[in-house]
Motif scaffolding. Structure first.
Motif, PDB file in Angstrom:
ATOM      1  N   UNK A  30       0.872  -1.232   0.125  1.00  0.00           N
ATOM      2  CA  UNK A  30      -0.044  -0.071  -0.080  1.00  0.00           C
ATOM      3  C   UNK A  30       1.046   1.405  -0.097  1.00  0.00           C
ATOM      4  N   UNK A  31       2.275   1.362   0.303  1.00  0.00           N
ATOM      5  CA  UNK A  31       2.978   2.372   0.381  1.00  0.00           C
ATOM      6  C   UNK A  31       3.777   2.474  -1.130  1.00  0.00           C
ATOM      7  N   UNK A  32       3.212   1.672  -1.959  1.00  0.00           N
ATOM      8  CA  UNK A  32       4.130   1.805  -3.212  1.00  0.00           C
ATOM      9  C   UNK A  32       3.213   2.064  -4.525  1.00  0.00           C
ATOM     10  N   UNK A  33       3.879   2.767  -5.458  1.00  0.00           N
ATOM     11  CA  UNK A  33       3.193   2.659  -6.799  1.00  0.00           C
ATOM     12  C   UNK A  33       3.916   1.500  -7.775  1.00  0.00           C
ATOM     13  N   UNK A  34       3.188   0.928  -8.389  1.00  0.00           N
ATOM     14  CA  UNK A  34       3.496  -0.020  -9.360  1.00  0.00           C
ATOM     15  C   UNK A  34       3.478   0.584 -10.959  1.00  0.00           C
ATOM     16  N   UNK A  35       4.593   0.344 -11.644  1.00  0.00           N
ATOM     17  CA  UNK A  35       4.631   0.685 -12.892  1.00  0.00           C
ATOM     18  C   UNK A  35       4.966  -0.429 -13.851  1.00  0.00           C
ATOM     19  N   UNK A  36       4.533  -0.175 -14.965  1.00  0.00           N
ATOM     20  CA  UNK A  36       4.929  -1.019 -15.956  1.00  0.00           C
ATOM     21  C   UNK A  36       5.613  -0.325 -17.257  1.00  0.00           C
ATOM     22  N   UNK A  92       7.674  -5.973 -26.996  1.00  0.00           N
ATOM     23  CA  UNK A  92       8.695  -5.630 -26.092  1.00  0.00           C
ATOM     24  C   UNK A  92       8.655  -6.630 -25.003  1.00  0.00           C
ATOM     25  N   UNK A  93       9.537  -6.827 -24.262  1.00  0.00           N
ATOM     26  CA  UNK A  93       9.556  -7.195 -22.713  1.00  0.00           C
ATOM     27  C   UNK A  93       8.966  -6.345 -21.701  1.00  0.00           C
ATOM     28  N   UNK A  94       8.112  -6.529 -21.233  1.00  0.00           N
ATOM     29  CA  UNK A  94       7.343  -5.764 -20.280  1.00  0.00           C
ATOM     30  C   UNK A  94       7.654  -6.071 -18.791  1.00  0.00           C
ATOM     31  N   UNK A  95       8.164  -4.909 -18.139  1.00  0.00           N
ATOM     32  CA  UNK A  95       8.687  -5.408 -16.641  1.00  0.00           C
ATOM     33  C   UNK A  95       7.825  -4.558 -15.903  1.00  0.00           C
ATOM     34  N   UNK A  96       7.318  -5.164 -14.776  1.00  0.00           N
ATOM     35  CA  UNK A  96       6.801  -4.081 -13.520  1.00  0.00           C
ATOM     36  C   UNK A  96       7.886  -3.829 -12.478  1.00  0.00           C
ATOM     37  N   UNK A  97       7.773  -2.786 -11.908  1.00  0.00           N
ATOM     38  CA  UNK A  97       8.561  -2.097 -11.202  1.00  0.00           C
ATOM     39  C   UNK A  97       7.848  -1.456  -9.919  1.00  0.00           C
ATOM     40  N   UNK A 116      12.385  -1.341  -7.200  1.00  0.00           N
ATOM     41  CA  UNK A 116      12.451  -2.674  -7.387  1.00  0.00           C
ATOM     42  C   UNK A 116      11.888  -3.105  -8.704  1.00  0.00           C
ATOM     43  N   UNK A 117      12.520  -4.192  -9.420  1.00  0.00           N
ATOM     44  CA  UNK A 117      12.142  -4.555 -10.768  1.00  0.00           C
ATOM     45  C   UNK A 117      11.821  -6.064 -10.720  1.00  0.00           C
ATOM     46  N   UNK A 118      10.985  -6.499 -11.474  1.00  0.00           N
ATOM     47  CA  UNK A 118      10.723  -7.784 -12.151  1.00  0.00           C
ATOM     48  C   UNK A 118      11.769  -8.202 -13.068  1.00  0.00           C
ATOM     49  N   UNK A 119      11.648  -9.208 -13.655  1.00  0.00           N
ATOM     50  CA  UNK A 119      12.560 -10.265 -14.672  1.00  0.00           C
ATOM     51  C   UNK A 119      11.950  -9.780 -15.996  1.00  0.00           C
ATOM     52  N   UNK A 120      10.681  -9.741 -15.999  1.00  0.00           N
ATOM     53  CA  UNK A 120      10.257  -9.247 -17.533  1.00  0.00           C
ATOM     54  C   UNK A 120       9.393 -10.340 -17.881  1.00  0.00           C
ATOM     55  N   UNK A 121       8.415 -10.145 -19.172  1.00  0.00           N
ATOM     56  CA  UNK A 121       7.796 -11.137 -19.553  1.00  0.00           C
ATOM     57  C   UNK A 121       7.400 -10.595 -21.186  1.00  0.00           C
TER      58      UNK A 121
END
Length: 127
Positions: A30-36, A92-97, A116-121
């Motif tokens: 809840x303290x974070x924003x998530x971006x793609x 593209x490779x899509x990442x969430x962060x 923080x970043x994910x590995x991508x899809x």
């Protein structure tokens, strides 16, 4: 341990739809924003969309407005990206962060604001 795990990438024909998921753990969601973000071969990583897990505010890059929708299920610590009317240029490779809601310009989709970043899809839309 902080983890962001993307899923849902696939090969889809132009005009089709996909829904990407980003499952988050290891921090107070809840303290974070998530971006793609996305990165096509030979191109810079660019911001696509982001959402505040606090108040649900959303932002979109001009290139995806009206076609992509970001949403959040805070009970599941998961953010979704619904992508409709897909085009070859969406390949593209899509990442969430994740970026802290406090003291960051997460809403401007600047990569450096995201901690923080994910590995991508991989999303592929053949021409």
């Amino acid at each position: 341990e902080v983890q962001l795990v993307e899923s849902g990438g696939y090969l889809v024909q132009a005009g089709g739809s996909l829904r990407l998921s980003c499952a988050a753990s290891g921090f107070t969601f809840d303290d974070y924003a998530i971006g793609w973000f996305r990165q096509a071969p030979g191109k810079e990583r660019e911001g696509v969309s982001c959402i505040s897990s606090g108040d649900g505010s959303t932002y979109y890059a001009d290139s995806v407005k009206g076609r992509f929708t970001i949403s959040s299920d805070n009970a599941k610590n998961t953010v979704y990206l619904q992508m409709n009317s897909l085009k070859p240029e969406d390949t593209a490779v899509y990442y969430c962060a994740a970026a802290s809601l406090y003291g960051s310009r997460w809403y401007q989709l600047f990569r450096e604001e995201y901690d923080y970043w994910g590995q991508g899809t991989q999303v592929t839309v053949p021409s």
